[in-house]
Design a protein around this motif. Structure first.
Motif, PDB file in Angstrom:
ATOM      1  N   PRO A 198     -19.903 -18.023   9.482  1.00  0.00           N
ATOM      2  CA  PRO A 198     -19.149 -16.911  10.094  1.00  0.00           C
ATOM      3  C   PRO A 198     -20.015 -15.671  10.283  1.00  0.00           C
ATOM      4  N   VAL A 199     -19.895 -15.029  11.442  1.00  0.00           N
ATOM      5  CA  VAL A 199     -20.684 -13.833  11.722  1.00  0.00           C
ATOM      6  C   VAL A 199     -19.816 -12.664  12.153  1.00  0.00           C
ATOM      7  N   ASP A 200     -18.485 -12.837  12.208  1.00  0.00           N
ATOM      8  CA  ASP A 200     -17.655 -11.773  12.748  1.00  0.00           C
ATOM      9  C   ASP A 200     -17.574 -10.559  11.828  1.00  0.00           C
ATOM     10  N   HIS A 201     -18.118 -10.655  10.597  1.00  0.00           N
ATOM     11  CA  HIS A 201     -18.205  -9.476   9.741  1.00  0.00           C
ATOM     12  C   HIS A 201     -19.416  -8.627  10.091  1.00  0.00           C
ATOM     13  N   TRP A 202     -20.366  -9.195  10.830  1.00  0.00           N
ATOM     14  CA  TRP A 202     -21.627  -8.499  11.082  1.00  0.00           C
ATOM     15  C   TRP A 202     -21.862  -8.188  12.560  1.00  0.00           C
ATOM     16  N   ILE A 203     -21.249  -8.937  13.469  1.00  0.00           N
ATOM     17  CA  ILE A 203     -21.360  -8.633  14.890  1.00  0.00           C
ATOM     18  C   ILE A 203     -19.970  -8.713  15.508  1.00  0.00           C
ATOM     19  N   ASP A 204     -19.746  -7.984  16.592  1.00  0.00           N
ATOM     20  CA  ASP A 204     -18.432  -7.970  17.232  1.00  0.00           C
ATOM     21  C   ASP A 204     -18.553  -8.348  18.705  1.00  0.00           C
ATOM     22  N   GLY A 205     -17.416  -8.424  19.372  1.00  0.00           N
ATOM     23  CA  GLY A 205     -17.399  -8.830  20.763  1.00  0.00           C
ATOM     24  C   GLY A 205     -18.150  -7.878  21.672  1.00  0.00           C
ATOM     25  N   GLU A 206     -18.077  -6.609  21.368  1.00  0.00           N
ATOM     26  CA  GLU A 206     -18.793  -5.632  22.191  1.00  0.00           C
ATOM     27  C   GLU A 206     -20.292  -5.870  22.143  1.00  0.00           C
ATOM     28  N   THR A 207     -20.793  -6.205  20.942  1.00  0.00           N
ATOM     29  CA  THR A 207     -22.219  -6.481  20.792  1.00  0.00           C
ATOM     30  C   THR A 207     -22.606  -7.741  21.566  1.00  0.00           C
ATOM     31  N   VAL A 208     -21.763  -8.782  21.461  1.00  0.00           N
ATOM     32  CA  VAL A 208     -22.047 -10.026  22.181  1.00  0.00           C
ATOM     33  C   VAL A 208     -22.096  -9.759  23.679  1.00  0.00           C
ATOM     34  N   ASN A 209     -21.118  -9.084  24.211  1.00  0.00           N
ATOM     35  CA  ASN A 209     -21.068  -8.805  25.642  1.00  0.00           C
ATOM     36  C   ASN A 209     -22.284  -7.987  26.091  1.00  0.00           C
ATOM     37  N   GLU A 210     -22.683  -7.025  25.261  1.00  0.00           N
ATOM     38  CA  GLU A 210     -23.833  -6.184  25.589  1.00  0.00           C
ATOM     39  C   GLU A 210     -25.104  -7.013  25.724  1.00  0.00           C
TER      40      GLU A 210
END
Length: 578
Positions: A198-210
């Motif tokens: 799991p990585v959703d504690h360290w990166i979010d959707g905004e970061t992925v999209n960026e």
């Protein structure tokens, strides 16, 4: 650079990155595969991430793999899953094939690495299968599959899990270790992220999209992994970004999906069925009704709907669904092809190209004494169609003149897949729908005796058709349809084609005799060899005039011998009486 998988329908791009960590130096794994067209239609493209967490196992069993062993196990798991998944019979549904492959991988690796306890069956896997406009996602352990939503959120498709134990927060693992499963529709430009933990504690959707918007998916995967590590993620990580660039225009539903569709009410002229406009009825029986229809693009097509007896019996509905499924699996100019429909199928029917030509039975009725070369040309086209079926591990099992049709340009096409055999499909068990005129006459002896069938069963039917085209008769007479035992099969006597019609060359007769042999092992090893012997004398062929009558025409030999013996007995009896 990202890996790009492309054909006329599905287009998927992927970027990958994995790294080890000084605290836990093992390397996790990820992979993606797009198979050839045949498997792509039924199995789709697959992305997978895998990890083997020996530390957790060591806590339970007191032993575990070293970092190098864990890395190899993770890599082996990803590779083995892809091989096992695509090796599963195509008749098995996508989720069932994935679960079976996961179970096989976990069992095999647990056997190979016995240091792992039974309570912690490495590896952990996250897999996503993209088939048609649907993504099937399964996870076990701590691996995750996320979707970047339209709102910019990173959504875990199978729910949140504990980052240490891999246990789900809402449910318990199944016997196969699968703790999360989901089916979701997909569209072009959708973004998915598969991670080995799991990585959703360290990166979010905004970061992925960026990161994805910067262009390179490999660079985006690397950037996300490093951001997670910088934010505090401890341990190795494999991350794979998958972008859907284009989807298949057709709906490659499994036979299980098709069988679940509602049976349509028999339509009248002018009615609409999933966008097809009914023009007129072509055929009606208790098994099926066939209609001529106009497709949304104006093409004339044939729609086959379940008849009343089929609709009333679940087993027959499954068989009908299997027939619909088979028509979409084989691409050959000599096999009737199911339509690739752009709209989703909402009811149970079979949509195919419309063939306006006659059946082979009709052609045979009009050509009582065809030229041998013409017969060979027709038989060769049927053989090409059968080989296309056999390459997909499909057996026709009901090949007869009524199930062969001509197109308007004279092309021969195989139709009628209601008795087809598909590996791994329970629905393909023999299902006799009552008497079918002429059907048993073309069935190989092993079929009638309830024995194991193979592609040689279709060879027998093809050669029987060829024999009938040459002679107007069957190679073993009408009694061949009453075989029920091996003993009865041994009593069959081949009737030479040349004795029926003098224009059949001896070497063609020899080829027909071998291809219709009652023992499947005595038939040809390949259909191509049968065709070659129909076209030219075989190397081991001996002219019939050089053979004794007992080999050329056993029936005539024994009839003649019986007549001689009867005459001798009569003479002796007369002398004794005198």
């Amino acid at each position: 650079m990202p890996r790009d998988f492309t054909d006329d329908a599905l287009r998927v791009a992927a970027g990958q990155y994995s790294y080890s960590h000084m605290v836990h130096p093992a390397r996790d794994a990820c992979a993606i595969r797009r198979p050839d067209e045949a498997l792509l239609a039924s199995r789709g493209a697959v992305a997978v991430v895998a990890t083997c967490r020996g530390a957790a196992c060591a806590e339970e069993s007191g032993a575990g793999l070293d970092a190098a062993g864990e890395g190899r196990a993770a890599s082996d798991a990803a590779t083995m899953f892809l091989a096992a998944y695509y090796a599963t019979p195509v008749s098995v549904s996508v989720p069932a094939a994935a679960r079976s492959a996961i179970e096989m991988v976990r069992d095999r690796l647990a056997t190979q690495h016995r240091a792992m306890s039974a309570g912690c069956r490495a590896p952990h896997l996250g897999v996503m299968m993209i088939a048609g406009a649907t993504a099937h996602v399964l996870t076990c352990g701590i691996c995750q599959v996320y979707r970047l939503t339209a709102q910019g959120q990173l959504e875990p498709l199978t729910g949140h899990v504990d980052a240490e134990t891999g246990l789900p927060l809402s449910s318990m693992p199944s016997a196969t270790g699968v703790i999360g499963q989901r089916r979701t529709s997909v569209a072009p430009n959708d973004i998915f992220v598969l991670t080995s933990r799991p990585v959703d504690h360290w990166i979010d959707g905004e970061t992925v999209n960026e990161e994805v918007q910067k262009g390179s998916l490999n660079s985006a995967a690397r950037a996300l992994a490093l951001r997670a590590e910088t934010a505090g993620l401890v341990g190795p990580l494999a991350i794979q970004i998958v972008r859907i660039d284009a989807l298949s225009a057709s709906d490659p539903a499994s036979m299980f999906d098709l069988a679940a569709l509602p049976v349509p009410v028999l339509p009248g002229e002018g009615a609409l069925l999933d966008g097809f406009r009914i023009l007129r009825r072509l055929h009606a029986s208790a098994y099926a009704h066939v209609f001529l229809a106009a497709a949304p693009d104006g093409r004339r097509v044939a729609l086959k709907l379940p008849g009343p007896e089929t609709a009333a019996t679940p087993a027959r509905l499954r068989r009908f669904a299997l027939e619909a499924w088979v028509t979409r699996r084989v691409d050959s100019p000599h096999v009737l092809r199911g339509l690739h429909m752009r709209q989703r199928q909402e009811q149970l029917y079979i949509a195919t190209n419309y063939l306006s030509g006659p059946t082979l039975r009709g052609w045979m009725d009009e050509h009582r004494a065809p030229d041998p070369e013409q017969v060979v040309r027709i038989v060769s086209q049927i053989a090409v169609g059968l080989r296309a079926l056999h390459r997909r591990d499909l057996l026709h099992r009901d090949l007869r003149p009524e199930n062969v049709m001509f197109d308007t340009d004279g092309t021969v096409r195989i139709i009628g897949f209601g008795a087809a055999a598909v590996p791994g499909a329970d629905a393909t068990a023999p299902l006799w729908r009552g008497p079918v005129p002429g059907a048993l006459a073309y069935a190989a002896p092993e079929v009638l005796a309830g024995r194991l069938v193979s592609w040689r069963t279709d060879q027998y039917a093809l050669a029987t058709i060829a024999y009938e085209m040459f002679t107007g008769h069957l190679p073993y007479g009408p009694e061949s349809a009453m075989i029920a035992s091996a003993r009865a099969r041994r009593r069959l006597t081949y009737r030479p084609a040349r004795a029926q019609v003098g224009q059949v060359p001896d070497w063609i007769d020899a080829a027909l005799r071998r291809a219709t042999h009652p023992d499947p092992a005595r038939r040809y090893d390949r259909l191509s060899h049968f065709l070659a012997d129909l076209q030219h004398p075989a190397q081991d062929w001996t002219p019939a005039r050089g053979l004794p009558l007992s080999q050329r025409n056993p029936l005539a030999f024994w009839q003649g011998l019986a007549a001689v013996l009867a005459t001798v007995c009569a003479v002796l009896f007369a002398r004794m009486g005198g």
